[in-house]
Design a protein around this motif. Sequence first.
Motif, short mmCIF file in Angstrom:
data_model
loop_
_atom_site.label_atom_id
_atom_site.label_comp_id
_atom_site.label_asym_id
_atom_site.label_seq_id
_atom_site.Cartn_x
_atom_site.Cartn_y
_atom_site.Cartn_z
N TYR A 1 0.71 -1.18 -0.07
CA TYR A 1 -0.12 -0.05 0.04
C TYR A 1 0.86 1.24 0.01
N ASP A 2 1.91 1.33 0.82
CA ASP A 2 2.80 2.43 1.04
C ASP A 2 3.70 2.57 0.07
N GLU A 3 4.06 1.37 -0.88
CA GLU A 3 4.81 1.31 -2.28
C GLU A 3 4.09 2.10 -3.44
N ILE A 4 2.92 1.67 -3.43
CA ILE A 4 1.77 2.46 -4.41
C ILE A 4 1.55 3.74 -4.02
N VAL A 5 1.34 4.38 -2.86
CA VAL A 5 1.22 5.45 -2.73
C VAL A 5 2.37 6.53 -2.77
N GLN A 6 3.45 6.03 -2.34
CA GLN A 6 4.62 6.77 -2.46
C GLN A 6 5.17 6.82 -4.14
N GLY A 7 4.93 5.74 -4.43
CA GLY A 7 5.32 5.92 -6.17
C GLY A 7 4.64 6.83 -6.92
N TYR A 8 3.26 6.96 -6.53
CA TYR A 8 2.54 8.04 -7.22
C TYR A 8 2.58 9.30 -6.72
N LYS A 9 3.17 9.45 -5.68
CA LYS A 9 3.65 10.66 -4.79
C LYS A 9 5.08 11.31 -5.37
N ASP A 10 5.75 10.71 -5.79
CA ASP A 10 6.88 11.22 -6.46
C ASP A 10 7.05 11.06 -7.92
N GLY A 11 6.02 10.56 -8.52
CA GLY A 11 5.81 10.28 -9.99
C GLY A 11 6.87 9.11 -10.50
N THR A 12 7.48 8.10 -9.55
CA THR A 12 8.27 7.03 -10.16
C THR A 12 7.38 5.80 -10.43
N ARG A 13 6.17 5.79 -10.14
CA ARG A 13 5.22 4.43 -10.42
C ARG A 13 4.20 4.79 -11.45
N VAL A 14 4.38 3.95 -12.63
CA VAL A 14 3.53 4.05 -13.43
C VAL A 14 3.14 2.52 -14.03
N ARG A 15 1.73 2.10 -13.66
CA ARG A 15 1.37 0.67 -14.12
C ARG A 15 0.10 0.94 -15.22
#
Length: 269
Positions: free
Chosen positions: A130-144
């Motif tokens: 959950y934290d990995e998803i939230v933080q990834g979108y927060k800093d813009g590094t997560r794109v799925r």
Amino acid sequence: MSLSVNGNTNQVSTENSWFQNMKTANSKEQKTINTTLSKDDNSVKISISQEGIESYRKKLQESGIQSADGNIMEKKHTLIEQSKNAIFDNQYESELTQKAGEWKGQREGSGTYSLSNKVEDYVKAYGSLYDEIVQGYKDGTRVRYVADENSETGFRKMTMEEELSRLDKAFQETSDMVSKLAENAKNAAAAFKDTAEKLANIKGAKTSFADAYKNLEAKGYTAQENVGQKMLTLAQAWKNAYQVSGSKELGMEKVLSMLNDMFHISNKV
């Protein structure tokens, strides 16, 4: 390509009769584009041969093909990138199991791996993802991406809310799985105990059933009810704390305290 420029600024002229005869003879075989620019009685005449026209047309066609090839390669690259980062069915369930396995691995050598340990590890896995998803979108590094038949590439970009919703669904299914496992183990423990008691008065009878019951009892399977619901309650408590504090560690402290109470644990391993 042939290019001839005739300038008439003062008294310059091209009256050569042989040149004129040759020009007339070739006029049927060579098409030209003539442009005359006049200023102060001066003129410049430009003639472009058919060969030049065809050469220019060919370059335009080649340019168009290269542009099309470039678009194809760009789309291929996009498709590869999207498929590499695509979320498929059961992926979150697999990630939960993998994360929980990592936590379990850290317990090696610490004694019996109990039912409460399993529940704790799955809740930790949920919190970590959950934290990995939230933080990834927060800093813009997560794109799925997710499959979409209406998309040109077959995929479309996901939102954070979609990912979290799918993670919640995966945890729901995981909690159902653990609940069934716990229920089956509890039923098996009861059968082991019953068989062990019947064999107790038989001389020379093996005690494997009694040992199996004691093993399940030690792991906490014989005294627990509604394990799946307890997992969901713990996960929701963690999520509520996380949304307030933004810290997965602080949220987990509250969860562990609740888990100890639920499973009647006095000293957590």
